[in-house]
Design a protein around this motif. Structure first.
Motif, PDB file in Angstrom:
ATOM      1  N   LYS A  88      96.401 -68.760 -12.777  1.00  0.00           N
ATOM      2  CA  LYS A  88      95.129 -68.571 -11.878  1.00  0.00           C
ATOM      3  C   LYS A  88      94.703 -67.394 -11.727  1.00  0.00           C
ATOM      4  O   LYS A  88      93.634 -67.089 -11.331  1.00  0.00           O
ATOM      5  CB  LYS A  88      95.095 -69.513 -10.807  1.00  0.00           C
ATOM      6  N   THR A  89      95.741 -66.208 -11.803  1.00  0.00           N
ATOM      7  CA  THR A  89      95.772 -64.906 -11.483  1.00  0.00           C
ATOM      8  C   THR A  89      95.824 -64.116 -12.649  1.00  0.00           C
ATOM      9  O   THR A  89      96.514 -64.475 -13.724  1.00  0.00           O
ATOM     10  CB  THR A  89      96.670 -64.408 -10.135  1.00  0.00           C
ATOM     11  N   VAL A  90      95.337 -62.800 -12.621  1.00  0.00           N
ATOM     12  CA  VAL A  90      95.850 -61.851 -13.706  1.00  0.00           C
ATOM     13  C   VAL A  90      97.298 -61.778 -13.790  1.00  0.00           C
ATOM     14  O   VAL A  90      97.776 -61.483 -12.992  1.00  0.00           O
ATOM     15  CB  VAL A  90      95.076 -60.599 -13.393  1.00  0.00           C
ATOM     16  N   SER A  91      97.328 -61.755 -14.813  1.00  0.00           N
ATOM     17  CA  SER A  91      99.241 -61.716 -15.398  1.00  0.00           C
ATOM     18  C   SER A  91      99.300 -61.037 -16.530  1.00  0.00           C
ATOM     19  O   SER A  91      98.620 -61.044 -17.335  1.00  0.00           O
ATOM     20  CB  SER A  91      99.810 -63.278 -15.419  1.00  0.00           C
ATOM     21  N   ASN A  92     100.574 -60.069 -16.317  1.00  0.00           N
ATOM     22  CA  ASN A  92     100.997 -59.558 -17.418  1.00  0.00           C
ATOM     23  C   ASN A  92     102.335 -59.893 -17.647  1.00  0.00           C
ATOM     24  O   ASN A  92     103.291 -59.968 -16.822  1.00  0.00           O
ATOM     25  CB  ASN A  92     101.025 -57.928 -17.330  1.00  0.00           C
TER      26      ASN A  92
END
Length: 273
Positions: free
Chosen positions: A252-256
């Protein structure tokens, strides 16, 4: 050396491999949708890749996972009817897109609304080694299951409210570990033996905050009842592909993060950094 070279490959179990041999200058290596291609380049040299888009109207996503080294990549689109691809080779003075490993993530997306985007063409990719370089490249479009090679890490990125898909061929192994290293964000991971895998259809999952930025999901075909994992109760009707693991990562969030799969019969490799 002139002449014919004979290369033999022996497998201790059922295997799927790819092999590339190059000797002439400016040889182009084919890249297929979702299939990683490894490379090793000496400082000051480059390698050329060609990705075929025969009509898909989807963003083109390029992932480069480096074991060592720095690079600069140049990309050109070329019409599918072009007879001499070497006239369109991407270079430092002739390119549509470029990226450097020194300043950006190793992920690059050519969006469909980009003025250089094409959907019946080739994408030529030149990777120039700014230092001795070793790694792999993957190009994919749409909801493609990106293949994971045993014990080889793949760097990836998720925008908010999106997902990535992967698959891994077990090759007869009864046990495998799905490894996720999270650099930022809060990705959730789901694993199954079928391509319908998602947050509702899975055998194994990990939804909690990743502990210490790292999680391993043990996959055991002989005994799937592992502590801390949610297992299907057997009541869901789904086609099973026992020789393949399908992996769904969403956030649901920007992830790397980086993802890999290792089996009990394989050696894992660790690289500096």
């Amino acid at each position: 050396m002139q002449g014919t070279w004979i290369i033999g490959v022996a497998g201790n179990s059922d295997s799927e491999i790819s092999i590339t041999a190059m000797y002439e200058d400016q040889k182009m290596v084919d890249i297929y949708n979702g299939r990683p291609q490894s490379f090793s380049i000496k400082k000051g040299h480059e390698i050329l890749f060609i990705y075929h888009n025969f009509g898909s109207v989807e963003d083109v996503k390029m992932r480069i996972t480096r074991d060592t080294g720095e690079y600069t990549a140049y990309i050109n689109p070329v019409d599918i009817d072009q007879t001499n691809l070497y006239e369109e080779l991407p270079t430092a003075s002739n390119y549509n897109w470029t990226k450097s490993s020194k300043y950006t993530r190793d992920i690059f997306i050519i969006h469909t609304d980009d003025k250089g985007y094409c959907n019946r063409c080739y994408y030529l990719v030149s990777i120039h080694a700014d230092s001795d370089l070793r790694g792999s490249i993957v190009m994919s479009q749409g909801d493609t299951f990106v293949e994971l090679n045993s014990n080889m890490m793949l760097l990836d990125h998720l925008p908010a409210n999106s997902n990535n898909l992967y698959k891994f061929y077990l090759g007869g192994a009864d046990r495998a570990d799905v490894n996720l290293i999270v650099n930022s964000g809060d990705p959730h991971i789901y694993v199954a033996h079928n391509p319908t895998v998602n947050s509702s259809n899975y055998i194994w999952k990990f939804e909690d905050q990743i502990p210490t930025d790292y999680v391993t999901i043990p996959i055991d075909n002989k005994n799937v009842s592992k502590e801390g994992l949610i297992i299907w109760d057997g009541t869901k009707n789904v086609t099973s592909y026992e020789g393949i693991l399908y992996v769904y990562v969403t956030s649901k969030t920007v992830s790397n993060y980086s993802i890999s799969v290792s089996t009990s019969s394989e050696t894992s490799y660790l690289y500096d950094g």
